[in-house]
Motif scaffolding. Structure first.
Motif, mmCIF file in Angstrom:
data_model
loop_
_atom_site.group_PDB
_atom_site.id
_atom_site.type_symbol
_atom_site.label_atom_id
_atom_site.label_comp_id
_atom_site.label_asym_id
_atom_site.label_seq_id
_atom_site.Cartn_x
_atom_site.Cartn_y
_atom_site.Cartn_z
ATOM 1 N N VAL A 76 -3.453 -2.582 5.052
ATOM 2 C CA VAL A 76 -4.684 -1.833 5.349
ATOM 3 C C VAL A 76 -4.517 -0.365 4.955
ATOM 4 C CG1 VAL A 76 -6.222 -1.069 7.200
ATOM 5 C CG2 VAL A 76 -5.427 -3.433 7.149
ATOM 6 N N ILE A 77 -3.320 0.175 5.203
ATOM 7 C CA ILE A 77 -3.052 1.562 4.771
ATOM 8 C C ILE A 77 -3.171 1.653 3.251
ATOM 9 C CG2 ILE A 77 -1.265 3.346 4.574
ATOM 10 C CD1 ILE A 77 -0.243 2.439 7.343
ATOM 11 N N ASN A 78 -2.590 0.661 2.561
ATOM 12 C CA ASN A 78 -2.679 0.654 1.090
ATOM 13 C C ASN A 78 -4.138 0.604 0.637
ATOM 14 O OD1 ASN A 78 0.069 0.665 1.046
ATOM 15 N ND2 ASN A 78 0.303 -1.533 0.636
ATOM 16 N N ALA A 79 -4.929 -0.190 1.361
ATOM 17 C CA ALA A 79 -6.352 -0.293 1.017
ATOM 18 C C ALA A 79 -7.061 1.042 1.235
ATOM 19 C CB ALA A 79 -7.004 -1.391 1.855
ATOM 20 N N LEU A 80 -6.677 1.758 2.288
ATOM 21 C CA LEU A 80 -7.290 3.081 2.538
ATOM 22 C C LEU A 80 -7.025 4.008 1.366
ATOM 23 C CD1 LEU A 80 -6.395 3.960 6.278
ATOM 24 C CD2 LEU A 80 -8.665 3.515 5.361
ATOM 25 N N PHE A 81 -5.764 4.021 0.918
ATOM 26 C CA PHE A 81 -5.385 4.941 -0.157
ATOM 27 C C PHE A 81 -5.897 4.500 -1.531
ATOM 28 C CE2 PHE A 81 -2.728 6.663 3.103
ATOM 29 C CZ PHE A 81 -2.590 8.000 2.767
#
Lengths: 411, 370
Positions: A360-365
Motif C-alpha cells: 500500500v505504501i508502494n501504491a501511495l508513492f
C-alpha cells in the motif's frame, strides 16, 4: 519540555517493540484507517472539518477499497491541558495504530511538529501515513527550510512511508512573498514560533522574499509563553517595518501576538500562514482578535474557493454542505476528503495485496496523475504532491473569507 | 582602610604547606583580591545597570537620545507592576510559613477569569459608556479580589493547615496539587485556548507623549492600581495590630502564640492579603493584555516567585522591587535582544544577583534569615 522528551523516549522504545511487524500484512478482510488530529484547542474546527471530509469519502466509497472493508477510527493528538497538539498524545496515537494488527494507513497529523513524532513510530511499524495538512519542508526533503538531519531522521528504516496532499512550505513561502510584493511591502519582518513548522516556513518565506527583491529586515522567534509582545512590536516599529509575517500556529499565543503587533505598528499589514488561518484567530466569539483588525489581516491556505476547483471539487462542496449543513464549509474539509480518497485508491491499486502495508505504501508513492477533488495530482519520490496553488484569505466580520488564488512566483 | 597583607588572608595550614611560595602568591593574589573586593562591593550594581547602561550608551552613540531606553524602562515598570502584585503573595506566604505556594500563580489566573466573567455578568462591553465601564470594572475588580482572597484562605485551610507540622515536602506537594486543580478549573471554564477579551480600557491608546516616551492607558492602569495597593499593604503590615501579629508570627510562631496571637487566624489573614493582591493582578492582567488563558498563572507564578527571591524572600518591598526589575529586563531583552532569549536572560540575572547577594536585593525576612 520534560513531557516532550519522555514522549520521544517512549516513542523510540515503542518503535522498537512494534518493529517486529514491519512489512507485515494486516490481518483479515477488514482493515483500519486511523486519523490523528487535534480535536481540542484553536485547531478543533479545522480538525472536525477534516474528519467530516474523511468520513464523507469513506461513505461515498461504501466503506470499501477494492476487496477490503475499511474501518475508520478517529484519534485526538491534542490534550485539554495544552489546548493544542501534544507530543505525548501524538506518540500514543501512533503507537495505538502501530499495535493494531488491522491498521493499513494513518491519516495525520495536522501539525508538522506532531508528524515529526509520529512518522518514525509508523515508519518502524511499516505503516503508510498521509498528512492532510502538514507543510513543513523537512518532513520530506532537505530543501531550504529543512533542519540538519532532516528528513532522514524521521525514517529510521531508510524506507519512506509518509506522503501529503498539501503543497509544502517552499510553495507557501513563495505564495506569501508573492502576496507581500503585490501588496507593496517594502520592509517586511518575519516572526516565527520556533516549532518545526514555524521555523521552516520562516526560512522558506525569507528566501522567497529575498528572491522577490524585498529581503526581510529580520526573522526572530517569539516566546509563546510571554504575557505580551509590546516590546517586540516596538522594536519592529523602530525599524520602520510595514509588513509582518507570523510564521507559526495560532495556538502559540498567536492572538496576543497579533494584537500587540497591530497596536505597536499601526499601519502594518499582518500576514499569516495556514497555521493561523482559522476561526480561533479572528473570531471574537472564539476568543480571537477584535474585528477592528480585520482589514489588516490576511492568511494563506492551500485551499481555494469552491469555484476554483475542478468539477469533482465543486461536487464535493455541494455534497459536503448537503451532509453537514450550509455555511459549514471549512477550507480543510476537502483535504480530509482527498486524504481518505488517496488512501482508498492506494489500497485498491494494491489489488489482492491491499492488506499488505508495504504494497500500500508502494501504491501511495506510485500515485501518478490521479484525478481528485483537488485536481489531478501525483506524488513524487519524497511524498510531496504536485499541486502548487495557494488560496489567499482575508478577514471580514471575524470570519475568514476567500480572497484569490495565488500562483507562487517569488520562490 | 588599608588592605591587610595578603598572606594574612590564608590559614596557618595553608601557610605551612606553601611557605616557600608565599611572597610570590602574595604578589599575584593582590590584583585578584582587589578585583574580588571591587566585585563584592559594586558587582550587584554593575549587574543591575549593565543592560540599561549598555543600550543607553549604544543609543547615544547612534544619536537616538534617552527616549528609547526610557520607553523600555517605562514598559518594564508597568509590566513589572503585575508581577509585583503576584510576587507579594509568594513573599507573604513564604515569610510566614516558609512554604512556596505553587498554587498562587493559578489563584492569579482565577482572578483574571473572575474579572472577565464579572464584566460579562454586569454587561460591561465596548459599547458601555465611560462611567459604566469604570463602575463595572471597579465592581469586577473588587469581586475578583474577594474571590481570590477567599480562595487562597480556603486553600490554606484545606491543604496547608492540616500539614502545618508535617515534613516540608508534604505541603509542597499539596500546593502543586492545588495548582493543577485550579488550572483544570480554568480549563473547564474557558477551554484550552487563549481567550481574547474586550479591550475595555483601550489599553494601547497613547495618553501622553513625554519626550518620546509614550504613556499608554495600560501603563496608567497597572501603575495606578499597584502603587496604592502596595502602599496600603505596607502600611497595614507595618502599623496595624494585625500586621504586627503577622510579623511576630513570621519571626517566631510559638512565641507569638505565647503572647496571645491567634497564629492560625494570622496565617489565614496572610493568605487573604496575598489572594487580594493576586485578584487585583488578575484584573489588571486581563485589561492590560486583553488575552487570558488557563495556564497563564504557571508562567506568571514562576516569574513572580523569581521576583520575590530576587528582592529577598519574605520582604514586601523586595518583592515589588524584584517584580519591577524583572519587568524591565524582559522589556529590554524583548526589544533589544530577542524575545527568544528573554526567559534565559531573566534567570541569568537571578543567578547573578543570588551570587552577589544570596539573601536578595533587600534582604530576606524569614526565620531562617533571622
Amino acid at each position: 519540555m520534560l513531557v516532550a522528551g519522555l514522549a520521544v523516549f517512549v516513542a523510540a522504545c515503542g518503535g522498537g517493540s512494534s518493529g517486529s511487524s514491519t512489512g507485515s500484512t494486516a490481518s483479515g478482510k477488514t482493515l483500519t484507517v486511523y486519523s490523528s488530529l487535534p480535536l481540542q484547542g484553536a485547531s478543533r474546527t479545522n480538525s472536525e472539518a477534516l474528519v467530516n471530509g474523511i468520513k464523507l469519502a469513506l461513505n461515498q466509497a461504501g466503506g470499501k477499497a477494492g476487496q477490503f472493508t475499511i474501518n475508520y477510527k478517529s484519534l485526538d493528538d491534542s490534550t485539554a491541558q495544552t489546548g493544542k497538539w501534544d507530543p505525548g498524545q501524538t506518540s500514543s496515537d501512533a503507537r495505538q495504530a502501530a499495535q493494531d494488527k488491522s491498521t493499513i494507513l494513518y491519516i495525520g497529523e495536522f501539525n508538522s511538529g506532531a508528524s515529526a513524532i509520529s512518522i518514525p513510530i509508523l515508519n518502524r511499524a511499516g505503516i503508510g501515513q498521509i498528512s492532510p495538512a502538514n507543510t513543513a519542508v523537512g518532513l520530506t526533503s532537505n530543501a531550504a527550510g529543512a533542519s540538519p538531519g532532516e528528513p532522514e531522521k524521521y525514517y529510521p528504516t531508510g524506507k519512506r512511508n509518509y506522503v501529503r496532499v498539501v503543497p509544502k512550505d517552499t510553495i507557501q513561502g513563495a505564495a506569501v512573498a508573492t502576496v507581500m510584493k503585490s501588496d507593496g511591502c517594502k520592509k517586511p519582518y518575519i516572526l516565527n514560533d520556533k516549532e518545526v513548522y514555524g521555523q521552516g516556513l520562516a526560512t522558506n518565506t525569507s528566501d522567497s522574499l529575498k528572491t522577490a527583491g524585498i529581503p526581510p529586515l529580520g526573522n526572530d522567534g517569539w516566546d509563546s509563553k510571554a504575557a505580551n509582545y509590546r516590546s517586540v512590536a516596538s522594536k519592529l516599529a523602530g525599524k520602520g517595518v510595514d509588513c509582518v509575517f507570523l510564521s507559526g500556529i495560532v495556538d502559540n499565543n498567536g492572538v496576543q501576538l497579533t494584537k500587540d503587533i497591530a497596536a505597536g505598528i499601526p499601519n502594518a499589514k499582518i500576514y499569516a500562514p495556514d497555521g493561523f488561518c482559522e476561526s480561533g484567530w479572528v473570531s471574537p466569539k472564539e476568543g480571537g482578535v477584535p474585528t477592528s483588525l480585520d482589514s489588516r489581516l490576511q492568511c494563506t491556505v492551500a485551499t481555494l474557493d469552491p469555484g476554483s476547483y475542478p468539477p469533482a471539487g465543486k461536487k464535493f462542496f455541494q455534497q459536503y454542505e448537503a451532509k453537514y449543513g450550509k455555511g459549514n464549509l471549512n477550507p480543510y474539509a476537502i483535504y480530509g476528503y482527498a486524504a481518505m480518497s488517496l488512501a482508498l485508491d492506494a489500497i485498491k491499486r494494491a489489488g489482492s495485496n491491499g492488506n499488505n502495508r508495504q504494497d500500500v505504501i508502494n501504491a501511495l508513492f506510485s500515485t501518478k496523475n490521479l484525478p481528485s477533488v483537488l485536481g489531478t495530482f501525483s506524488i513524487d519520490k519524497n511524498g510531496d504532491t504536485s499541486i502548487t496553488d495557494y488560496g489567499l484569505y482575508s478577514v471580514k466580520n471575524g470570519q475568514i473569507v476567500f480572497s484569490r488564488v495565488v500562483k507562487p512566483s517569488a520562490g | 582602610m588599608p588592605a591587610p597583607p595578603d598572606f594574612d588572608l590564608h590559614s596557618d595550614s595553608e601557610r605551612g604547606l606553601e611557605a616557600a611560595s608565599i611572597p610570590v602568591r602574595a604578589t599575584r593574589a593582590a590584583p585578584f583580591e582587589a578585583i574580588q573586593r571591587f566585585l563584592s562591593r559594586y558587582g550587584l550594581i554593575i549587574v543591575l545597570l549593565a543592560l540599561p547602561l549598555a543600550f543607553m550608551a549604544s543609543d547615544l552613540a547612534h544619536g537616538h537620545g534617552f527616549a528609547h531606553i526610557l520607553e523600555n524602562l517605562k514598559d518594564g515598570v508597568s509590566n513589572g507592576a503585575i508581577w509585583a502584585l503576584v510576587a507579594i503573595g509568594y513573599t507573604l506566604v513564604y515569610g510566614i510559613i516558609e512554604l512556596i505556594n505553587f498554587a498562587h500563580g493559578d489563584v492569579f489566573m482565577i482572578g483574571s477569569f473572575v474579572s472577565f466573567g464579572m464584566w460579562g455578568t454586569l454587561g460591561v462591553t465596548l459599547g458601555t459608556g465611560t462611567l459604566g465601564r469604570v463602575g463595572g470594572l471597579i465592581v469586577a475588580g473588587a469581586i475578583a479580589m474577594i474571590a481570590c482572597g477567599s480562595l487562597n484562605v480556603m486553600i490554606e485551610r484545606v491543604a496547608y493547615r492540616p500539614l502545618r507540622h508535617a515534613p516540608k515536602l508534604a505541603p509542597l506537594i499539596t500546593a502543586v496539587g492545588f495548582s493543577f486543580i485550579l488550572q483544570n478549573v480554568g480549563l473547564e471554564w474557558l477551554g484550552g485556548s487563549q481567550h481574547g477579551v474586550d479591550d475595555l480600557v483601550d489599553a494601547q491608546h497613547i495618553l501622553v507623549n513625554i519626550g518620546g516616551v509614550h504613556i499608554i492607558n495600560a501603563d496608567v492602569l497597572a501603575i495606578g492600581i499597584t502603587i496604592p495597593l502596595v502602599l496600603l499593604l505596607v502600611a497595614f503590615v507595618q502599623n496595624s495590630r494585625l500586621g504586627k501579629a503577622m510579623r511576630a508570627t513570621a519571626q517566631d510562631p510559638e512565641a507569638a502564640r505565647l503572647m496571645g496571637i491567634n497564629v492560625d487566624h494570622t496565617i489565614s489573614l496572610t493568605f487573604l492579603l496575598g489572594g487580594l493582591m493576586a485578584g487585583a493582578a488578575g484584573l489588571i492582567y486581563a485589561l492590560y493584555n486583553t488575552t487570558i488563558r488557563f495556564d497563564q498563572g504557571f508562567e506568571a507564578g514562576l516569574i513572580a516567585f523569581t521576583a520575590a527571591v530576587m528582592g529577598g524572600i519574605g520582604n514586601l518591598q523586595g518583592a515589588v522591587l524584584g517584580g519591577l526589575i524583572i519587568g524591565c529586563i524582559q522589556q529590554i531583552s524583548d526589544d533589544r535582544i530577542n524575545s527568544t532569549w528573554t526567559p534565559a536572560i531573566v534567570f541569568a540575572y537571578l543567578i547573578l544577583i543570588m551570587v552577589f547577594k544570596p539573601q536578595g536585593l533587600l534582604g530576606e525576612e524569614t526565620r531562617e534569615a533571622g
